[in-house]
Design an enzyme around this catalytic site. Structure first.
Site, PDB file in Angstrom:
ATOM      1  N   LYS A  91      63.750  68.388  69.869  1.00 30.27           N
ATOM      2  CA  LYS A  91      63.410  67.159  69.143  1.00 30.27           C
ATOM      3  C   LYS A  91      64.194  65.937  69.636  1.00 30.27           C
ATOM      4  O   LYS A  91      63.688  64.821  69.614  1.00 30.27           O
ATOM      5  CB  LYS A  91      63.632  67.356  67.644  1.00 30.27           C
ATOM      6  CG  LYS A  91      62.594  68.251  67.016  1.00 30.27           C
ATOM      7  CD  LYS A  91      62.593  68.123  65.500  1.00 30.27           C
ATOM      8  CE  LYS A  91      61.439  68.879  64.872  1.00 30.27           C
ATOM      9  NZ  LYS A  91      61.635  70.353  64.896  1.00 30.27           N
ATOM     10  N   GLU A 113      60.789  60.294  58.847  1.00 29.73           N
ATOM     11  CA  GLU A 113      60.446  61.253  57.798  1.00 29.73           C
ATOM     12  C   GLU A 113      61.024  62.594  58.211  1.00 29.73           C
ATOM     13  O   GLU A 113      61.215  62.841  59.388  1.00 29.73           O
ATOM     14  CB  GLU A 113      58.920  61.377  57.662  1.00 29.73           C
ATOM     15  CG  GLU A 113      58.263  62.402  58.603  1.00 29.73           C
ATOM     16  CD  GLU A 113      58.395  62.082  60.087  1.00 29.73           C
ATOM     17  OE1 GLU A 113      58.603  60.900  60.427  1.00 29.73           O
ATOM     18  OE2 GLU A 113      58.299  63.021  60.910  1.00 29.73           O
ATOM     19  N   SER A 372      62.234  76.542  72.194  1.00 24.87           N
ATOM     20  CA  SER A 372      62.319  75.184  71.629  1.00 24.87           C
ATOM     21  C   SER A 372      63.643  74.913  70.927  1.00 24.87           C
ATOM     22  O   SER A 372      64.073  73.764  70.848  1.00 24.87           O
ATOM     23  CB  SER A 372      61.150  74.946  70.669  1.00 24.87           C
ATOM     24  OG  SER A 372      61.115  75.949  69.661  1.00 24.87           O
TER      25      SER A 372
END
Ligand SMILES: *Cc1c(COP(=O)(O)O)cnc(C)c1O
Length: 390
Positions: A91, A113, A372
């Site tokens: 991310k 968010e 990930s």
């Protein structure tokens, strides 16, 4: 890289677009123009690369999982190590890119968010480093469930606003962030966390996450001298998967495989519908509302999916499969024991499918699994789940 999927700007076939109120349309129009201006600008690229190298720790390795490969007896399994990034997942790539864009646009305030808190933590982290005030909207229910992530964000200097409206979940946090953006767009940048949302967000997120496949393609050519048979990634909103696929889209012989949880089978059972301002495959209930999902991996718990994945499925360029929470939990333990790498529960879904696929391929083949994120965040949860099973 050719943007083969963009049939019309902002649309991937029938998917994508921006189905939002006029005032928001105007704000995202500005964002689109600014993104186009900077995305290939050499100074911007150089700054992005600088922070990926010096702060995130890129490039990260493409690790040959020798023990797992030998155990299975099939294709060579390579792991793209997004788990080794600062903050422990992919991310941060997108967060750094969007903050640099925000700075170029003159924004003095970042909003975001978050559902489970992972995107909020990544955003708060980079905002601390760039010294930009950060506000994170989080459903009230989620703030209670993820109290430690709320604390992390606060520790990093962010302001977390619990959203009580609606169900107090991710969707309500998105709505609150959009409202804030419309009211404050002159100094505020909304940093969106996955390859979803109205145009231009899916293209922006893909652009910054494409670094994953840019690196893996070079790395596999160096190690194997050929392209992989398949690239496998888990799919929540779809950002790590689209980043893992991007540089292989034109390589027709490389299978692109997205893995979703059987408990949130957006790709398998979703229908085209508009949610959160864009069109994608979506799980709907009988009344036509987005269906609440439950996956053991919080990051995969989303009733929709990025528009480009919806399109890639429709045209058959990518395949989407599902694995159960139990299979992911098994893969979590297998990778930990065989390779000494504890994967995130999200990534464990991709690992679970890779284990099945590798066995069916020859020893001369190789496949890439995008890891990930790391599983440290999930160890408590797995401890509880395994206790319950016994
Ligand atoms: C958030 C998250 C995901 C899911 O998000 P995508 O946008 O689908 O990539 C997957 N893995 C990890 C480790 C995450 O934190």
């Amino acid at each position: 890289m050719r943007e083969q999927s963009v049939v019309e700007k902002g649309f991937y076939g029938e998917f994508g677009g921006s189905f939002i109120p006029e005032d928001l349309q105007k704000v995202l129009g500005i964002l689109d123009a600014e993104f186009e201006k900077y995305k290939d600008d050499p100074d911007f690229q150089e700054e992005f690369r600088y922070y990926l190298r010096e702060y995130v720790g890129r490039e990260n390795p493409l690790t040959f999982a020798r023990n797992l490969t030998n155990k299975l007896g099939g294709a060579k399994i390579y792991l793209k190590r997004e788990d080794l990034n600062h903050t422990g997942a992919h991310k941060i790539n997108n967060v750094i890119g969007q903050i640099l864009l925000a700075k170029r646009m003159g924004a003095t305030r970042i909003i975001a968010e978050t559902g489970a808190g992972q995107h909020g933590v990544a955003t708060a982290t980079a905002c601390a480093m760039f010294d930009i005030p950060c506000t994170v909207y989080m459903g009230k229910v989620d703030t209670k469930r993820q109290a430690l992530n709320v604390f992390r964000m606060e520790l990093l200097g962010a302001k977390v606003i619990p959203v009580e409206k609606g169900q107090g979940r991710l969707k309500d946090a998105v709505d609150a962030a959009l409202e804030d953006l419309v009211a404050n767009y002159q100094n505020t940048f909304y940093l969106l966390g996955s390859a979803v949302g109205p145009h231009p967000y899916p293209s922006i997120v893909k652009h910054f996450q494409a670094v994953i496949s840019e690196e893996s393609k070079r790395q596999i050519m160096e190690k194997e001298g050929k392209l992989p048979k398949a690239v496998i990634a888990c799919v929540g909103g779809g950002s790590n998967a689209i980043g893992s696929f991007a540089h292989y889209l034109d390589e027709q012989e490389v299978r692109l495989i997205g893995v979703e949880p059987k408990e949130a089978p957006t790709m398998a059972e979703g229908v085209p519908a508009i949610i959160h301002g864009f069109k994608c495959l979506t799980l709907l209930d009988e009344l036509g509302n987005p269906q609440p999902t439950y996956s053991i991996a919080a990051g995969l718990d989303y009733p929709g999916v990025g528009p480009e994945h919806s399109y890639l499925k429709t045209i058959g360029r990518a395949e989407y499969v599902s694995v159960t929470g139990e299979e992911a939990l098994e893969a979590f333990q297998v990778l930990s024991k065989t390779e000494g790498i504890i994967p995130a529960l999200e990534s464990s879904h991709a690992v679970a499918h890779a284990i099945k696929l590798a066995k069916s391929l020859s020893k001369d083949d190789c496949i890439i699994v995008n890891l990930s994120g790391r599983g440290d965040k999930d160890v408590n949860q797995v401890f509880d789940m395994l206790d319950n099973v016994q």
